[in-house]
Motif scaffolding. Structure first.
Motif, PDB file in Angstrom:
ATOM      1  N   PHE A 264      58.199  86.155  42.338  1.00  0.00           N
ATOM      2  CA  PHE A 264      58.220  85.860  40.600  1.00  0.00           C
ATOM      3  C   PHE A 264      59.675  85.549  40.116  1.00  0.00           C
ATOM      4  O   PHE A 264      59.767  84.399  39.368  1.00  0.00           O
ATOM      5  CB  PHE A 264      57.727  86.686  39.755  1.00  0.00           C
ATOM      6  N   LEU A 265      60.702  86.374  40.428  1.00  0.00           N
ATOM      7  CA  LEU A 265      61.756  85.854  40.013  1.00  0.00           C
ATOM      8  C   LEU A 265      62.494  84.820  40.640  1.00  0.00           C
ATOM      9  O   LEU A 265      63.363  84.273  39.971  1.00  0.00           O
ATOM     10  CB  LEU A 265      62.963  87.224  40.439  1.00  0.00           C
ATOM     11  N   GLN A 266      62.071  84.302  41.699  1.00  0.00           N
ATOM     12  CA  GLN A 266      62.626  83.156  42.407  1.00  0.00           C
ATOM     13  C   GLN A 266      61.750  82.052  42.016  1.00  0.00           C
ATOM     14  O   GLN A 266      61.857  80.861  42.459  1.00  0.00           O
ATOM     15  CB  GLN A 266      62.902  83.125  43.925  1.00  0.00           C
ATOM     16  N   GLY A 267      60.580  81.900  40.971  1.00  0.00           N
ATOM     17  CA  GLY A 267      59.549  80.951  40.902  1.00  0.00           C
ATOM     18  C   GLY A 267      58.716  80.509  41.879  1.00  0.00           C
ATOM     19  O   GLY A 267      58.350  79.166  41.956  1.00  0.00           O
ATOM     20  N   GLU A 268      58.376  81.399  42.794  1.00  0.00           N
ATOM     21  CA  GLU A 268      57.650  80.875  43.906  1.00  0.00           C
ATOM     22  C   GLU A 268      56.098  81.315  43.621  1.00  0.00           C
ATOM     23  O   GLU A 268      55.267  81.135  44.479  1.00  0.00           O
ATOM     24  CB  GLU A 268      58.144  81.838  45.182  1.00  0.00           C
ATOM     25  N   THR A 269      55.772  81.904  42.487  1.00  0.00           N
ATOM     26  CA  THR A 269      54.431  82.376  42.379  1.00  0.00           C
ATOM     27  C   THR A 269      53.691  81.035  41.515  1.00  0.00           C
ATOM     28  O   THR A 269      54.309  80.354  41.013  1.00  0.00           O
ATOM     29  CB  THR A 269      54.391  83.589  41.203  1.00  0.00           C
TER      30      THR A 269
ATOM     31  N   GLU B 191      51.830  84.273  37.965  1.00  0.00           N
ATOM     32  CA  GLU B 191      53.159  84.230  37.113  1.00  0.00           C
ATOM     33  C   GLU B 191      52.545  84.654  35.510  1.00  0.00           C
ATOM     34  O   GLU B 191      53.513  85.476  34.938  1.00  0.00           O
ATOM     35  CB  GLU B 191      53.941  82.971  36.841  1.00  0.00           C
ATOM     36  N   THR B 192      51.482  84.204  34.849  1.00  0.00           N
ATOM     37  CA  THR B 192      51.275  84.552  33.580  1.00  0.00           C
ATOM     38  C   THR B 192      50.957  86.087  33.712  1.00  0.00           C
ATOM     39  O   THR B 192      51.188  87.078  32.863  1.00  0.00           O
ATOM     40  CB  THR B 192      49.936  83.853  33.128  1.00  0.00           C
ATOM     41  N   GLY B 193      50.135  86.631  34.620  1.00  0.00           N
ATOM     42  CA  GLY B 193      49.751  87.994  34.858  1.00  0.00           C
ATOM     43  C   GLY B 193      50.964  89.017  35.054  1.00  0.00           C
ATOM     44  O   GLY B 193      51.135  90.122  34.494  1.00  0.00           O
ATOM     45  N   ILE B 194      51.928  88.470  35.789  1.00  0.00           N
ATOM     46  CA  ILE B 194      53.150  89.347  36.118  1.00  0.00           C
ATOM     47  C   ILE B 194      53.895  89.364  34.677  1.00  0.00           C
ATOM     48  O   ILE B 194      54.455  90.586  34.355  1.00  0.00           O
ATOM     49  CB  ILE B 194      53.943  88.679  37.034  1.00  0.00           C
ATOM     50  N   ARG B 195      54.165  88.191  33.899  1.00  0.00           N
ATOM     51  CA  ARG B 195      54.712  88.381  32.620  1.00  0.00           C
ATOM     52  C   ARG B 195      54.126  89.524  31.620  1.00  0.00           C
ATOM     53  O   ARG B 195      54.782  90.201  30.957  1.00  0.00           O
ATOM     54  CB  ARG B 195      54.930  86.975  31.979  1.00  0.00           C
TER      55      ARG B 195
END
Length: 737
Positions: free
Chosen positions: A17-22, A27-31
């Motif tokens: 997620f931090l590297q924009g690989e999701t 990405e929305t769920g992690i945020r």
């Protein structure tokens, strides 16, 4: 109902997620999760910081959504693994969502844990420091101990400043001036305490009183007869069993056999000069402390001198000192071996007197060690039984050496261990006074009943040795206090516990006795108990006891203390005769020559036998004295071998008495083997002591012969523990090698 557990993203997903690989949905769920989970936000922040560090280290800027290689991703995961593991458990336990609201209990649980820890600690300390049922007496004792510790530094400062230089010296709760103690004789006179002044005795018309009569010489006009009140006998304690055995060596440390072997010649035994026994720690070797060479009684021709006169000696310090040295693997110093003290350590079971103060027993038999010589044993036994309860009250003034040289386990440590035994042998109504001396002298305990011995033990246990040793001042004050608290019709005695190292004031026994003699009241006896080895001054204490009409003993073990303070307490404190001296007059027709075994320091001239100004030894309740002679007899004649005279002063009536007993032919046995076992014991012990001293008369004696004769006596005396111990010591001393 339990709240549903929050699902946290794995570490790999967080890094992606931090590297924009999701993908977009992930990405929305992690945020959304990071906005609600504090722990995961910390994880994301830590991971982002790690990525920044890695970017800087690689010096390769990562732009946009650049992907990490598998190797870099693995290194990042390993680098943050330990931190993640320490955080995950907290998140799983405390992070939850209920109705869209998250609650955390970490802070409250931490507070509860701290409060519980404090409560548990308080309960533990309360159980240790505040036991239930503590008596009022124990609380008072604790307060007294605290006060003693608080006041000690202040008192020490005062004493150090005053140093008793003609000024008053402070006690615990009152001021006592030394000049006030000097005036004690007037107070003593008013109390009608029996005193024996030299000029009074000299003025008496002393008649020789037969031991069969109780008549006493009349006192000079104007002198009152001392009171003789009857005191009820104390309760008799029954013994546990007729014969009690003790472990000979269990309580003695350093016991081992096979110590250094003897040299070929007896004279070589005296080569070891024990300098440490004669010098204090502050004396590098002053000539005043040089010990004299060992003296031996010569063989005397009866035609030239038919009379042998000596003062009795009931001391036993030489034997117990030798016992300790042998058990610690050392040879006794010949200068500290005194044959008479070896002989008198043992019980020879003499017949007690019937209606007199003393009985006399004589036995003679051929010597097994020197052909042509005959051994004569003379035993004088006092009335009573030394194992009986004390016949009257006791008043003890205990003087303890508190100097720095006493700070060892076998000195002040021994004092602490033997005091309970001393208290055990006393009656609860007996009186105890405690005095300490080092650089100065202090009264630690005023006269206290022996039944309240806990007070004595508290003060003894609180003593911390330190400083120099002013033995002269200590003895002077102890005698003055003993006179001040004198009990009529009781045994009044000063007990000195010391190692004999005197380095302040007078440092010789003669000077100390001259100081004490002017203050000492007659009727106050002296007992000296030696402690320790190394800097121990045997010669000082022996001379001090001899000049001060006292007894000299050495405490080498708890067993010895029990024997003196419990088993033979009546003999230890109560005197039945003073200034006891013995004179043996040999018949020149039967005895050609003679030699006395031991008693070299106690020899008197024939004129001193009846001299009232010559001090002699004392005999305790039920004690006995043994003397040995070696004779060369004229076999062509018959008749008595001589006569034994005993002269002494009665401690109660002040009467000087003298009686004599013949040494008849009945005492002479034809063979040594026919002699009683205790005669054989005395002969073997005397020969062993003479061998340890290096007497030239033992040069031709085989060591195995001495050992065999002692073993023969021990085999016959199966219940005599002391005799068996002597045989063990003889073997351990290396005589057979």
């Amino acid at each position: 109902m339990n709240a549903p557990e929050t699902i946290h993203p794995p570490q790999e997903t967080l890094y992606a997620f931090l590297q924009g690989e999701t993908s977009g949905a992930d990405e929305t769920g992690i945020r959304d999760h990071l906005s609600q989970c504090t722990a995961c936000r910390r994880r994301a922040q830590t991971a982002a910081e790690t990525l920044d560090v890695l970017r800087d280290a690689l010096a390769a800027p990562i732009q946009g959504a650049a992907r990490l290689s598998d190797i870099r991703r693995t290194r990042l995961r390993e680098a943050s693994q330990r931190h993640d593991e320490s955080q995950d458990w907290r998140c799983n336990l405390f992070e939850s969502r209920t109705d869209g609201k998250r609650r955390s209990g970490r802070r409250y649980l931490r507070w509860l844990v701290n409060v519980a820890a404090v409560l548990v600690a308080c309960l533990i300390f309360a159980a240790l420091l505040m036991p239930a049922g503590r008596s009022a007496r124990e609380r008072a004792r604790a307060v007294a101990e605290a006060n003693l510790v608080m006041e000690r530094s202040e008192r020490d400062e005062i004493y150090e400043r005053q140093q008793y230089a003609g000024s008053g010296w402070a006690f615990d709760d009152y001021e006592l001036d030394l000049d006030e103690l000097d005036a004690v004789p007037d107070l003593v006179d008013s109390m009608e305490i029996p005193r024996v002044a030299r000029e009074t005795v000299a003025a008496m018309d002393v008649a020789l009183v037969s031991p069969d009569t109780d008549a006493a010489p009349a006192l000079p006009r104007g002198k009152r007869s001392p009171p003789r009140e009857e005191i009820a006998a104390p309760e008799i304690r029954e013994s546990e069993s007729p014969v009690q055995f003790r472990n000979l060596y269990a309580s003695r440390s350093g016991t081992r056999s096979g110590v250094a072997s003897a040299s070929g010649a007896v004279r070589a035994y005296g080569r070891r000069a024990n300098e440490r026994n004669r010098r204090g720690p502050d004396d590098p070797g002053d000539a005043r402390h040089e010990a004299p060479t060992v003296r031996f009684n010569p063989v005397v021709e009866t035609d030239q001198q038919r009379v042998s006169t000596f003062s009795i000696d009931t001391d036993t310090a030489a034997y117990t000192m030798a016992r300790r040295a042998i058990l610690e693997g050392e040879r006794p110093d010949p200068e500290t071996v005194r044959s008479e003290e070896f002989i008198n350590y043992f019980d020879y079971n003499y017949a007690p007197p019937r209606d007199t103060t003393f009985s006399v027993t004589t036995v003679a038999a051929p010597s097994p060690f020197r052909p042509g010589f005959t051994t004569l044993k003379i035993g004088v036994r006092g009335r009573g039984d030394r194992r009986d309860p004390p016949p009257r009250r006791t008043a003890l003034t205990i003087l303890v050496d508190g100097s720095g040289s006493m700070n060892t386990h076998d000195r002040i440590g021994m004092v602490r261990r033997v005091m309970p035994l001393l208290l055990e042998g006393l009656h609860p109504d007996d009186s105890i006074t405690l005095v300490r001396f080092d650089r100065t002298t202090r009264l630690l305990l005023e006269p206290t009943p022996a039944g309240d011995g806990d007070r004595l033990m508290d003060v003894i246990n609180a003593m911390e040795p330190g400083g120099a040793t002013n033995l002269e001042e200590g003895l002077r004050v102890a005698y003055q206090l003993a006179a001040r608290h004198y009990l009529p019709n009781a045994a009044n005695r000063v007990l000195l516990f010391t190692d004999g190292v005197a380095n302040l004031g007078a440092d010789t026994a003669e000077t100390i006795i001259e100081t004490v003699a002017a203050k000492r009241q007659d009727g106050i006896d002296l007992s000296i108990f030696g402690l320790g080895m190394g800097t121990y001054d045997d010669r000082m204490l022996k001379t001090l006891a001899a000049r001060g009409n006292g007894t000299y003993l050495y405490l080498d073990s708890i067993d010895e203390a029990r024997r003196l303070f419990v088993d033979e307490v009546a003999a230890a404190w109560h005197v039945i005769a003073r200034d006891v001296r013995i004179q043996v007059e040999f018949n020149p027709a039967r005895v050609e020559r003679y030699r006395q075994v031991g008693y070299e320091p106690r020899q008197l001239t024939p004129e001193q036998f009846r001299d009232p100004d010559v001090a002699a030894g004392e005999v305790g309740y039920g004690k006995s004295v043994t003397a040995l002679y070696e004779l060369v007899l004229d076999q062509r004649t018959s008749g008595p071998l001589g006569v034994v005279r005993v002269r002494y002063r009665d401690p109660d009536t002040l009467a000087v008495r003298e009686f004599e007993r013949p040494i008849t032919d009945v005492s002479l046995l034809a063979r040594y083997e026919d002699a009683p076992p205790r005669f054989q014991l005395a002969a073997a012990i005397a020969e062993w002591a003479e061998w340890l001293r290096g007497n030239p008369v033992t040069a031709g004696v085989e060591k195995t012969l001495i050992r065999d004769k002692l073993a023969q006596a021990v085999d016959a005396l199966t219940l005599d523990v002391d005799a068996r111990e002597a045989l063990y010591l003889m073997d351990a001393s290396g005589m057979l090698r």
